[in-house]
Design an enzyme around this catalytic site. Structure first.
Site, mmCIF file in Angstrom:
data_model
loop_
_atom_site.group_PDB
_atom_site.id
_atom_site.type_symbol
_atom_site.label_atom_id
_atom_site.label_comp_id
_atom_site.label_asym_id
_atom_site.label_seq_id
_atom_site.Cartn_x
_atom_site.Cartn_y
_atom_site.Cartn_z
ATOM 1 N N HIS A 257 0.842 -1.194 0.000
ATOM 2 C CA HIS A 257 0.000 0.000 0.000
ATOM 3 C C HIS A 257 0.869 1.233 0.000
ATOM 4 O O HIS A 257 1.938 1.237 0.612
ATOM 5 C CB HIS A 257 -0.946 0.019 1.216
ATOM 6 C CG HIS A 257 -2.124 0.880 0.970
ATOM 7 N ND1 HIS A 257 -2.116 2.224 1.217
ATOM 8 C CD2 HIS A 257 -3.328 0.591 0.439
ATOM 9 C CE1 HIS A 257 -3.281 2.727 0.860
ATOM 10 N NE2 HIS A 257 -4.029 1.768 0.378
ATOM 11 N N ASP A 308 -7.945 -5.645 -0.808
ATOM 12 C CA ASP A 308 -8.340 -6.500 -1.935
ATOM 13 C C ASP A 308 -8.012 -7.970 -1.730
ATOM 14 O O ASP A 308 -8.562 -8.813 -2.438
ATOM 15 C CB ASP A 308 -7.658 -6.012 -3.221
ATOM 16 C CG ASP A 308 -8.176 -4.651 -3.626
ATOM 17 O OD1 ASP A 308 -9.397 -4.511 -3.732
ATOM 18 O OD2 ASP A 308 -7.362 -3.720 -3.792
HETATM 19 N N1 COA Z 1 4.213 -7.545 -4.662
HETATM 20 C C1 COA Z 1 5.547 -7.529 -4.763
HETATM 21 N N2 COA Z 1 6.295 -6.441 -4.507
HETATM 22 C C2 COA Z 1 5.647 -5.331 -4.135
HETATM 23 C C3 COA Z 1 4.268 -5.274 -4.007
HETATM 24 C C4 COA Z 1 3.535 -6.438 -4.282
HETATM 25 N N3 COA Z 1 2.220 -6.445 -4.173
HETATM 26 N N4 COA Z 1 3.903 -4.040 -3.623
HETATM 27 C C5 COA Z 1 5.024 -3.340 -3.534
HETATM 28 N N5 COA Z 1 6.092 -4.112 -3.844
HETATM 29 C C6 COA Z 1 7.486 -3.712 -3.855
HETATM 30 C C7 COA Z 1 7.821 -3.092 -5.204
HETATM 31 O O1 COA Z 1 8.255 -4.033 -6.131
HETATM 32 C C8 COA Z 1 8.887 -2.099 -4.818
HETATM 33 O O2 COA Z 1 10.085 -2.808 -4.617
HETATM 34 P P1 COA Z 1 11.498 -2.177 -5.059
HETATM 35 O O3 COA Z 1 11.619 -0.927 -4.250
HETATM 36 O O4 COA Z 1 12.463 -3.234 -4.725
HETATM 37 O O5 COA Z 1 11.378 -1.905 -6.535
HETATM 38 C C9 COA Z 1 8.435 -1.598 -3.449
HETATM 39 O O6 COA Z 1 7.669 -2.674 -2.892
HETATM 40 C C10 COA Z 1 7.595 -0.340 -3.520
HETATM 41 O O7 COA Z 1 6.501 -0.599 -4.415
HETATM 42 P P2 COA Z 1 5.791 0.488 -5.307
HETATM 43 O O8 COA Z 1 5.007 -0.204 -6.370
HETATM 44 O O9 COA Z 1 6.767 1.534 -5.729
HETATM 45 O O10 COA Z 1 4.840 1.119 -4.219
HETATM 46 P P3 COA Z 1 3.671 2.107 -4.508
HETATM 47 O O11 COA Z 1 3.446 2.865 -3.273
HETATM 48 O O12 COA Z 1 3.919 2.886 -5.742
HETATM 49 O O13 COA Z 1 2.455 1.141 -4.862
HETATM 50 C C11 COA Z 1 0.736 -0.399 -4.674
HETATM 51 C C12 COA Z 1 1.470 0.744 -3.984
HETATM 52 C C13 COA Z 1 -0.514 -0.712 -3.892
HETATM 53 C C14 COA Z 1 0.326 0.035 -6.084
HETATM 54 C C15 COA Z 1 1.656 -1.635 -4.734
HETATM 55 O O14 COA Z 1 1.934 -2.093 -3.437
HETATM 56 C C16 COA Z 1 1.067 -2.738 -5.587
HETATM 57 O O15 COA Z 1 1.242 -2.725 -6.814
HETATM 58 N N6 COA Z 1 0.337 -3.699 -4.965
HETATM 59 C C17 COA Z 1 -0.335 -4.736 -5.717
HETATM 60 C C18 COA Z 1 -1.628 -4.224 -6.299
HETATM 61 C C19 COA Z 1 -2.693 -4.045 -5.258
HETATM 62 O O16 COA Z 1 -2.919 -4.914 -4.432
HETATM 63 N N7 COA Z 1 -3.376 -2.907 -5.349
HETATM 64 C C20 COA Z 1 -4.459 -2.606 -4.457
HETATM 65 C C21 COA Z 1 -4.101 -1.504 -3.524
HETATM 66 S S1 COA Z 1 -5.342 -1.238 -2.305
#
Ligand code: COA
Length: 371
Positions: A257, A308
């Protein structure tokens, strides 16, 4: 000028609707745990739209208005039959259908407070019919009319399946709607606010928000979680599946998140519901697989599940088609979008940030035959 990728940490507006402070989510100052355990979804709608809980007569009036406005113009049903409905994602159909509803609302361009409140009721009511009718028409079934004696959550389940749901199903679904109703300045809510800050109408704001919610990094994650659970298939496969995905640098849907660090306070309620409902159905494997995935993933990545993750097995246990999971998110979140849209109108300023330009420097136009 410096930019922040994904606007992380940027405070883009003031809002009195919901807050996330130290991993606690509140709607108008009420802890989400308190609301999940005690409030109905209709009470939450009222709370978000009026910034206070309703009295009995106010709640009764809202419930009555929501049911009265559930029917949609015949043209909206007809439009579902105009394209290959079985090949269309229900979120795309919903996005278009909400926009279409605006065409049949003679007050859609009326920006008065009264007209906007009327639109709020109409959109919140009719979205149930749009999602459930789509779910039925694509199976060759007729839409089902709402029953006045059922509440919002019960009507959704009834209008989707055609049979009255059990009390335990209604309780679970109602709670899921409460938990998804608002979430500070999430991507779809921000989209709605940006849209209406141009003084565009409420239907445009909600349509734009549905488009933003659809993506798998936001609301679309719940459908992807179910896809993953189906692929995993059994508890024994979970560890290898997750480790393999992570080794390939793939994201695991339903985890992580932008704002929460210790954990999403909504997830525990859905986890509990998932345990209860999967047991009731005799399909404990969905819950057990989810628990195993959580265990493996958090050990690897130290990122807790979000809203989710367990909602997938909850909706599956309610017999809902997997591609309707994200539309259900919209059915709930539209209450929050509307609250934010009305808050934006009440104290509006165009939302227009800047970009940190990274393209080439000044160039001179070259005629096409000289390039
Ligand atoms: N699975 C694997 N790795 C994850 C992850 C996941 N669900 N969520 C975050 N990470 C990792 C990223 O790969 C990144 O790693 P790195 O720094 O080594 O590259 C780090 O954690 C930060 O992730 P990032 O995508 O930059 O965080 P964000 O704040 O931009 O994104 C979300 C937040 C929710 C979009 C992200 O956690 C995600 O894509 N989750 C899965 C989708 C999801 O469940 N969405 C519903 C949200 S309520």
């Amino acid at each position: 000028m410096t930019s922040t990728k994904g606007l992380e940490g940027v405070v883009a507006t003031q809002s009195a609707i919901s807050s996330i402070i130290d991993d606690t989510l509140t709607y108008v100052g009420y802890d989400i745990d308190d609301l999940a355990n005690n409030a109905s979804f209709e009470e939450v709608i009222y709370l978000l739209w009026h910034q206070r809980l309703p009295k009995e007569d106010e709640l009764a009036e809202l419930k009555q208005q929501l049911i009265a406005h559930m029917p949609v113009p015949q043209e909206v049903y007809d439009h579902f039959k105009m394209y290959p409905i079985d090949k269309v994602h229900p979120m795309s159909a919903l996005r278009t259908a909400v926009s279409l509803l605006g065409l049949y609302d003679e007050k859609s361009e009326d920006m008065s407070d009264e007209a906007n409140y009327e639109k709020a009721i109409k959109i919140q009511a009719k979205i149930v019919t749009l999602v459930t009718a789509f779910g039925r028409i694509r199976k060759g079934l007729e839409p089902v009319a709402p029953k006045a004696e059922l509440g919002y959550a019960a009507n959704f389940l009834y209008m989707l399946s055609g049979t009255e749901p059990d009390a335990i199903e209604v309780e679970a679904f109602d709670k899921a709607l409460v938990l998804h109703a608002d979430h500070e300045l999430n991507a779809s809510t921000f989209t709605a606010r940006v849209c209406v800050a141009t003084l565009s109408d409420m239907y445009s704001g909600v349509t734009a928000a549905i488009g933003a919610l659809k993506g798998p990094l936001h609301g679309g994650a719940n459908e992807q979680v179910m896809k993953m659970l189906a692929e995993v298939g059994s508890v024994d496969n979970a560890e290898a599946y997750i480790k393999d995905k992570l080794a390939n640098k793939e994201k695991i849907m339903g985890f992580g998140h932008r704002v929460y660090r210790k954990g999403d306070p909504r997830a525990k309620h859905l986890r509990e519901m998932s345990k209860k409902l999967t047991a009731l159905r005799g399909e404990e494997k969905w819950y057990e697989m989810s628990v195993k995935i959580e265990e493996v993933f958090t050990a690897e990545k130290n990122l807790p599940p979000n809203v989710d993750f367990y909602s997938a097995s909850v909706y599956h246990s309610l017999g809902i088609d997997h591609d309707l999971f994200t539309p259900i998110f919209a059915v709930s979140r539209v209450s929050g979008w509307i609250a934010h849209i009305r808050e934006q109108y009440a104290n509006n300023r165009l939302i227009r940030p800047r970009a940190d330009y990274t393209g080439p420097g000044m160039q001179k136009y070259v005629p096409i035959n000289e390039r």
